[in-house]
Design a protein around this motif. Structure first.
Motif, PDB file in Angstrom:
ATOM      1  N   GLU C 225       1.084  -0.765   0.013  1.00 29.98           N
ATOM      2  CA  GLU C 225      -0.082   0.027   0.741  1.00 29.98           C
ATOM      3  C   GLU C 225       0.951   1.531   0.257  1.00 29.98           C
ATOM      4  N   GLU C 233       8.435   2.026  -5.427  1.00 28.51           N
ATOM      5  CA  GLU C 233       7.203   1.808  -5.595  1.00 28.51           C
ATOM      6  C   GLU C 233       7.531   1.494  -7.708  1.00 28.51           C
ATOM      7  N   ALA C 234       8.828   1.685  -7.505  1.00 27.41           N
ATOM      8  CA  ALA C 234       8.529   1.570  -9.435  1.00 27.41           C
ATOM      9  C   ALA C 234       7.841   0.018  -9.355  1.00 27.41           C
ATOM     10  N   LEU C 236       6.122  -1.974  -8.042  1.00 27.47           N
ATOM     11  CA  LEU C 236       4.922  -2.663  -7.769  1.00 27.47           C
ATOM     12  C   LEU C 236       4.685  -2.133  -9.107  1.00 27.47           C
ATOM     13  N   ASN C 237       4.795  -0.700 -10.167  1.00 29.90           N
ATOM     14  CA  ASN C 237       4.190  -0.865 -11.160  1.00 29.90           C
ATOM     15  C   ASN C 237       5.086  -0.566 -12.050  1.00 29.90           C
ATOM     16  N   GLY C 238       5.370  -2.339 -12.392  1.00 29.38           N
ATOM     17  CA  GLY C 238       5.905  -2.672 -13.281  1.00 29.38           C
ATOM     18  C   GLY C 238       7.260  -1.697 -13.915  1.00 29.38           C
ATOM     19  N   GLU C 239       7.611  -0.946 -13.425  1.00 30.21           N
ATOM     20  CA  GLU C 239       8.705  -0.171 -14.525  1.00 30.21           C
ATOM     21  C   GLU C 239       9.755  -0.918 -14.049  1.00 30.21           C
TER      22      GLU C 239
END
Lengths: 234, 280, 242
Positions: C225, C233-234, C236-239
Motif C-alpha cells: 500500500e 514503488e517503481a 510495484l508499478n511494473g517499471e
C-alpha cells in the motif's frame, strides 16, 4: 556369400550337438569375462565417482591415466600382464601365467578404465542436477557417492555392458597371457583365432556366430532387467 | 535343439563354471610345454599327448606360439618343456644355461606352395633354391611369415642360399605377413601368391583355394624338431620330474612309433629320428 | 505438532557475497523472526536466490556473518531446515522412495518411515502415485513431491526458491496451498518470487532487494500500500528499475 550361409548352418549344428568341448569353452569365456567385469565394476564405479565428485591430489593424473588406458590395444595390456606375471617378472612367484586368473586380470585392466570413464561422465551429469539438493539434505560424501551410483544405475549398466562387450570380444590379451591351452585357457575368441589359422574359416565363423548369440542374449537380458526395474523401481 | 537345448547348454555352462571355481581340480599332475604352432595346428600333439596322459596321469598343457616367443618364454622360465624347430637358437638357449638335455625328436619338411597356374613355372623343379630364384625372376608375389619364427628363419636361410636377400621395403613382390603359419597361408590363398610352409600345417589347412604344393622333397627343406627341459637349476619351480617323463616318453620307442603312425590325409607328417647318442 | 529446537531468529550481519569480482550481495543486514511467511522480492539479478542459499548454508559469505540466534542454533541448525528449488530435483526412484530417502538420512527408524511417508504423501495428494517412478510425474506433481519431501523432514525453516516459476496456474495454486499448509503446521517460510500476485497472496512480510542490497523491509500490507522507496514503488508499478 555361400560360406557365410554354411557357417550359419554349422553354428546351428554345433549348438544342436551340444558339443562338450564347445560348452566348456563357452563356460570359460563367460566365467573369465563376467569375473573381469565384476572386478572392473567394483573398482571402476567408485573410482569414476570419486574422480567426478572430489578434488584430491593426483586427480588430474588419474583422469589422464583413465583416458589413456581406455584406448590401449588389448595386445599391449596382454604384454604388460605377461611381463608382470612371467616367472621372470615381479609377480612370477604366484604362478599365474597361462591360467584363467591371468586372463581375468588382463581383461579387468582392459575394461576397468571404460567403466571408470563412463561412471565419471554419468555421475558428473547427475551431480549437476542433484548437487544442491543433496547438500541441502545434509548428505555426506560417502552417501552422496552411493546415491549417485544408485540413481545412475541404468546408465551405468550400459557402461558395464560396454565393458563386458570389450572383454568378451578381445583376443589379443587373453591369447598372450592365457596361451590358448586346450581345456584350460581356451575361450571363444582364441578358438576363433586358432580355427582361422588352421584355415577352418567356416568353423571359425560358426564360433563367431555363437559368440554373437551369447552377446545378444546378455544384452537382451540386461535390457529386460532394466525395463522391469524401471517399471517397478522402488 | 532350439530353446530346450539352449537352456541345457546354459545350465551346463553354469555347472562347469562352478566346477572350475571350486578347488580340487588343481591337484592333478601337469606339465607345461611351449611349442610351435606347426605341431599344434597339424593335430600331432592332440593325437600324441592323450596317449602319454593316459599312461602316466600327467596332463600336458600346450602353449603354442611362434618359435621366438617360445624361446623367450623358456628364458623366462614360463614352462617346463620346450619343443621347437630352430637348432641354432636352441643351442644358444642351452649355452646361456636356460635349457638342458636337448634331444632331437623328429623332423618334418617344408614345401613351397603356390597358385595352380604357377606363373614362375617352378612346378616339378624339386630344387627349392632354384625355385626361389625363379620366383624372384618372374616377379610373382611371395608371402613371408616375417615373424622371426622357426619357419621364417628357415625361409631366410633358403633365400640366402639362393643368393637373394629380399626385403619388404625395396622388393614389392616380397610381402612380410608378420603372422603365424595359418594366417600367412590365408594371405597367400587370398593373393594367389607363393609361400613356404611346413607340410603339417599345409595338410590340415582347409582354406587352400587355388594353392597347391609345387616343390617338395629337397633336403634343404627338412626341418628338425628338438625337445628340451627348461633348466631347473635356473628356474627352481620347473616340474623336472614330470617334464623328464614327457621327454623320455616322446623319445622312447613307443613315443617314436606313435609319431611315425600319425597321418593326415594318409600322409606321414613327422618322421621320428631320435638317436640315443644324439643328445647334447 | 513437531517440536522445534528453535534455531530462529536468523541474523544477517553486513553480509557480502562476491563472485568473479562482482559484488552480488552487498552489506546485507536483516533479522528473520519465527512465525511469518517472509517473501524476498526484487527484479532479476537482485540477489534473492543468493540470500536464500547463503541462509541455508549452500554458499559461504565473502564477508560478514550469518547466525542462527535461537537456543537450538548451533552447528546442528542445518538439520532443522529444508529447501525446495525452482526446478524440482526428484531421485530416480519411486515417489515413496523419495520420501523414505530423506527420512533414512535423518535416521528415522524403518517402521516409522512407512507411516510418515504415507501421511506426507496423502497431504501432498500423491498417495495414489506412491509406487510410480518420480521421473514420470508432471512438473507440478514433481514440485509437490519436493514439497512433501521437505515437509516430511519437519523443518523449522523452509526455503523456497521461485517454486512455481515453471508451473502453470493450476499447479501454482496447488503448490501455494501446500506452502500455506506447511506454514500453518508451524514452519517458518522464506521464499523468493518475482511474481507480485503470488507475493500478495502469500506474504506476511516482505524483503525488497535491488542490486544485491536491502532496499526495504516491511509488513506485506504496508509494503504493497505504501512503499517507502522510489525503487519499490517503481517495481510495484511494473517499471524498469534504474
Amino acid at each position: 556369400m555361400s560360406e557365410i550361409w554354411s557357417a550359419l548352418g554349422k553354428a546351428m549344428v554345433l549348438i544342436a550337438d551340444f558339443d562338450p568341448d564347445l560348452v566348456e569353452i563357452i563356460g570359460l569365456s563367460l566365467r573369465v569375462s563376467l569375473t573381469a567385469v565384476l572386478i572392473a565394476a567394483v573398482i571402476g564405479l567408485p573410482v569414476g565417482a570419486a574422480v567426478a565428485l572430489f578434488r584430491f591430489p593426483g586427480r588430474p593424473v588419474l583422469v589422464v591415466l583413465i583416458n589413456a588406458l581406455m584406448g590401449l590395444p588389448p595386445v599391449v595390456v596382454g604384454l604388460i600382464v605377461y611381463l608382470l606375471l612371467s616367472r621372470a617378472g615381479p609377480f612370477g612367484v604366484f604362478n599365474l601365467l597361462y591360467s584363467p586368473t591371468a586372463m581375468i586380470i588382463a581383461q579387468a585392466i582392459l575394461i576397468g578404465p571404460i567403466v571408470a570413464a563412463l561412471t565419471r561422465q554419468t555421475v558428473e551429469d547427475l551431480w549437476q542436477e542433484y548437487g544442491e539438493q543433496l547438500t541441502s539434505f545434509g548428505v555426506g560424501p560417502g552417501r552422496a557417492v552411493w546415491t549417485l551410483l544408485w540413481d545412475g544405475r541404468f546408465s551405468l549398466l550400459t557402461g558395464v555392458l560396454a565393458g563386458f562387450g570389450r572383454a568378451s570380444a578381445e583376443v589379443g590379451a587373453v591369447m598372450i597371457v592365457g596361451g590358448n591351452i586346450d581345456h584350460l585357457t581356451r575361450v571363444m575368441t582364441t578358438s576363433i583365432a586358432l580355427e582361422t589359422s588352421k584355415g577352418n574359416l567356416e568353423i571359425a565363423l560358426a564360433l563367431g556366430i555363437i559368440l554373437l548369440i551369447i552377446a545378444l542374449g546378455i544384452n537382451a537380458s540386461a535390457y529386460a532387467i532394466r525395463d522391469v526395474a524401471y517399471r517397478t523401481e522402488s | 535343439m532350439t530353446l530346450a537345448s539352449l537352456l541345457r547348454a546354459g545350465l551346463a555352462a553354469l555347472l562347469l563354471t562352478a566346477t572350475f571355481a571350486s578347488p580340487g581340480g588343481a591337484q592333478e599332475r601337469s606339465v607345461r610345454m611351449l611349442s610351435t604352432t606347426s605341431t599344434e595346428n597339424s593335430g600331432l600333439l592332440s593325437y600324441l599327448l592323450p596317449i602319454f596322459e593316459s599312461k602316466t596321469g600327467i596332463r600336458v598343457h600346450v602353449v603354442a606360439v611362434g618359435t621366438g616367443q617360445a624361446l623367450r618364454g623358456a628364458r623366462n622360465g614360463d614352462a617346463d618343456v620346450l619343443m621347437v624347430h630352430d637348432k641354432a637358437s636352441e643351442l644358444k638357449l642351452i649355452a646361456d644355461g636356460h635349457g638342458i638335455e636337448r634331444r632331437e625328436v623328429m623332423y618334418n619338411d617344408f614345401v613351397i606352395v603356390g597358385p595352380r597356374d604357377d606363373p614362375a613355372k617352378i612346378g616339378g623343379t624339386n630344387d627349392a633354391i632354384s625355385a626361389l630364384q625363379m620366383i624372384k625372376k618372374s616377379g610373382a608375389v611371395f608371402v613371408s611369415r616375417g615373424d622371426d619364427s622357426g619357419t621364417h628363419k628357415a625361409e631366410r636361410r633358403l633365400w640366402r642360399a639362393a643368393g637373394i636377400e629380399p626385403e619388404g621395403r625395396s622388393d614389392p613382390w616380397y610381402r612380410e605377413a608378420g603372422s603365424g603359419m595359418g594366417a600367412t597361408l590365408n594371405i597367400a590363398a587370398g593373393m594367389n601368391a607363393y609361400t613356404l610352409t611346413d607340410r603339417g600345417t599345409w595338410l590340415s589347412f582347409r582354406n587352400r583355394r587355388d594353392l597347391e604344393i609345387l616343390v617338395e622333397g629337397d633336403p634343404p627343406l627338412f626341418n628338425q624338431y628338438g625337445i628340451m627341459l627348461v633348466n631347473p637349476a635356473k628356474h627352481p619351480h620347473v616340474k623336472a620330474k614330470e617334464a623328464r617323463a614327457l621327454i623320455d616318453w616322446i623319445t622312447s620307442p613307443e613315443g617314436q612309433r606313435a609319431i611315425g603312425k600319425f597321418t593326415v590325409e594318409g600322409r606321414v607328417l613327422f618322421i621320428p629320428n631320435f638317436r640315443a647318442k644324439g643328445g647334447s | 505438532m513437531p517440536t522445534h529446537a528453535q534455531i530462529l531468529p536468523l541474523v544477517f550481519d553486513k553480509v557480502s557475497y562476491v563472485a568473479k569480482g562482482a559484488r552480488l550481495v552487498d552489506e546485507f543486514s536483516v533479522t528473520l523472526d519465527p512465525g511469518t511467511r517472509t517473501i524476498i522480492l526484487g527484479p532479476n539479478g537482485a540477489g534473492k536466490s543468493l540470500v536464500l542459499r547463503l541462509s541455508h548454508g549452500l554458499l559461504q559469505p565473502t564477508s560478514g556473518a550469518i547466525r542462527w540466534e535461537g537456543p537450538g542454533g548451533g552447528n546442528k541448525a542445518s538439520l532443522h531446515q529444508a529447501m525446495v528449488f525452482q526446478r524440482p530435483m526428484t531421485l530416480r526412484r519411486s515417489v515413496g522412495a523419495n520420501l523414505d530417502y530423506v527420512l533414512s538420512l535423518r535416521k528415522v527408524p524403518r517402521e516409522l518411515r512407512r507411516a510418515k511417508t504415507a501421511e506426507a504423501l496423502k497431504r501432498a495428494g500423491l498417495f495414489a502415485m506412491r509406487s510410480r517412478p518420480a521421473r514420470v510425474l508432471s512438473a507440478g506433481e514433481q514440485q509437490k513431491l519436493a514439497l512433501g519431501r521437505a515437509w516430511v523432514m519437519e523443518p523449522e525453516v523452509l526455503f523456497l526458491d521461485e517454486p512455481t516459476a515453471s508451473l502453470d496456474p493450476a499447479a501454482t495454486r496447488e503448490v501455494e496451498n501446500m506452502i500455506n499448509a506447511i506454514h500453518q503446521a508451524g514452519t517458518k517460510i522464506i521464499m523468493t518470487t518475482h511474481d507480485l500476485g503470488q507475493a500478495r497472496r502469500l506474504a506476511d512480510d516482505i524483503i525488497f532487494m535491488h542490486q544485491g542490497r536491502l532496499i526495504e523491509r516491511a509488513g506485506a500490507e504496508e509494503f504493497f500500500e505504501h512503499p517507502r522507496t522510489p525503487h519499490a514503488e517503481a517495481f510495484l508499478n511494473g517499471e524498469l528499475l534504474p
